[in-house]
Design a protein around this motif. Sequence first.
Motif, PDB file in Angstrom:
ATOM      1  N   ARG A   1      94.807  55.775 111.442  1.00  0.00           N
ATOM      2  CA  ARG A   1      94.578  56.113 110.348  1.00  0.00           C
ATOM      3  C   ARG A   1      94.926  57.414 108.778  1.00  0.00           C
ATOM      4  NH1 ARG A   1      88.381  57.323 111.532  1.00  0.00           N
ATOM      5  NH2 ARG A   1      87.937  56.466 113.589  1.00  0.00           N
TER       6      ARG A   1
ATOM      7  N   THR B   1      76.699  48.585 116.976  1.00  0.00           N
ATOM      8  CA  THR B   1      75.784  49.315 117.867  1.00  0.00           C
ATOM      9  C   THR B   1      74.630  48.939 116.845  1.00  0.00           C
ATOM     10  OG1 THR B   1      76.632  51.564 117.439  1.00  0.00           O
ATOM     11  CG2 THR B   1      77.420  50.348 119.403  1.00  0.00           C
TER      12      THR B   1
ATOM     13  N   GLY C   1      80.353  58.529 119.622  1.00  0.00           N
ATOM     14  CA  GLY C   1      79.482  58.143 118.574  1.00  0.00           C
ATOM     15  C   GLY C   1      78.576  57.315 120.453  1.00  0.00           C
TER      16      GLY C   1
ATOM     17  N   ALA D   1      77.844  50.905 124.593  1.00  0.00           N
ATOM     18  CA  ALA D   1      79.239  51.226 124.626  1.00  0.00           C
ATOM     19  C   ALA D   1      78.771  53.344 123.522  1.00  0.00           C
ATOM     20  CB  ALA D   1      79.630  50.359 123.144  1.00  0.00           C
TER      21      ALA D   1
ATOM     22  N   GLY E   1      82.498  55.802 122.255  1.00  0.00           N
ATOM     23  CA  GLY E   1      83.658  55.792 121.660  1.00  0.00           C
ATOM     24  C   GLY E   1      83.523  57.725 121.695  1.00  0.00           C
TER      25      GLY E   1
END
Length: 341
Positions: A198, A255, A286, A309, A311
């Motif tokens: 990023r 999500t 998260g 899920a 991350g």
Amino acid sequence: MKQELEAIRAKALEAIVGAEKAEDLEALRVQYLGKKGELTAVLKQMGKLSAEERPVIGQLANEVRAKLEEGVETRAKELAAKALEMKLKAEAVDVTIPGKAVKIGKKHPMYQVLDEIKDIFVGMGFEILEDREVETADYNFTKLNCLEGHPAREWTDTFYFTEDSSILLRTQTSPMQIHAMETRELPIRILAPGRVYRKDEVDATHSPMFHQIEGMVIDKGVTMADLKGTLNAVMEELYGKGTVTRFRPHHFPFTEPSCEMDIQCHKCHGAGCPTCKGEGWIEVLGAGMVHPKVLEGCGIDSNVYSGWAFGMGLERLALGHFKIGDLRLIFENDVRFLEQF
Ligand code: DAH
């Protein structure tokens, strides 16, 4: 003739004993004993001698020849022994000289933490997936339900390769969810660590390249309880039995519902201290239930299958684990720093 023979004997023997090299010795042998040698030359004149002299001189000549041959042989042996001794001396290894210590490197502290996390998930039946860092906007955003114009495409300041913003350095490991769902058989349990990019300025907590670990489970009847149970178990493995966690509602496009997970500060147990910046809690990841739109986009029937899920940022975890105060130390690779872990 007798004197001649004796002179040859004296001269030759002295030269033979004094020969320092095998080549010199061979030259002497030829010089005295060879077909055209000095001794042979004298013997050729034997015919001129009287019958009484011939046997006497003949015997002497044979004695001289034998003496010289013996001299050459003895000296040759001595020279060979000397040569061997010199060779051994030259090749000798002094085993008492101290050796050069080989410095063995170490695993980078961040990869030590990653190994620990991989071990925990592999122990729960997850497979490790590592894949591309160059993605299409389709996989990094669109298939993760961040459609064009979605604010996520703006707040993640992205490194694009193309003018039309179609190819980029992945800003998150979440596209690995899509690759897994498109290519693997169900049920799926994957852990996908890797680099993400990023456009952030470098400071104590930011870097334009960092690491995330993505995890995902897709199966029949998977619920939010599985998400919480699994992640709680992982945190207890990482931070010790009795580690307290909390889940806060959040929003992620891919999500529904989404949450963030905090662990209670393992230093102050919630009271607030420098480690948790007075919060009592430390945000670790998260997560959420995989959005039905994302499942359907990968050809998975969301009425039959569901999944969860998460991350998480690897650097932050490593900083906390080793109590390192500045993210830049992780990337500078100063051996004096890395040796401490
Ligand atoms: N990709 C998100 C990020 O970069 C982190 C994340 C949140 C991943 C929720 C997930 C998830 O898989 O379910 O901030």
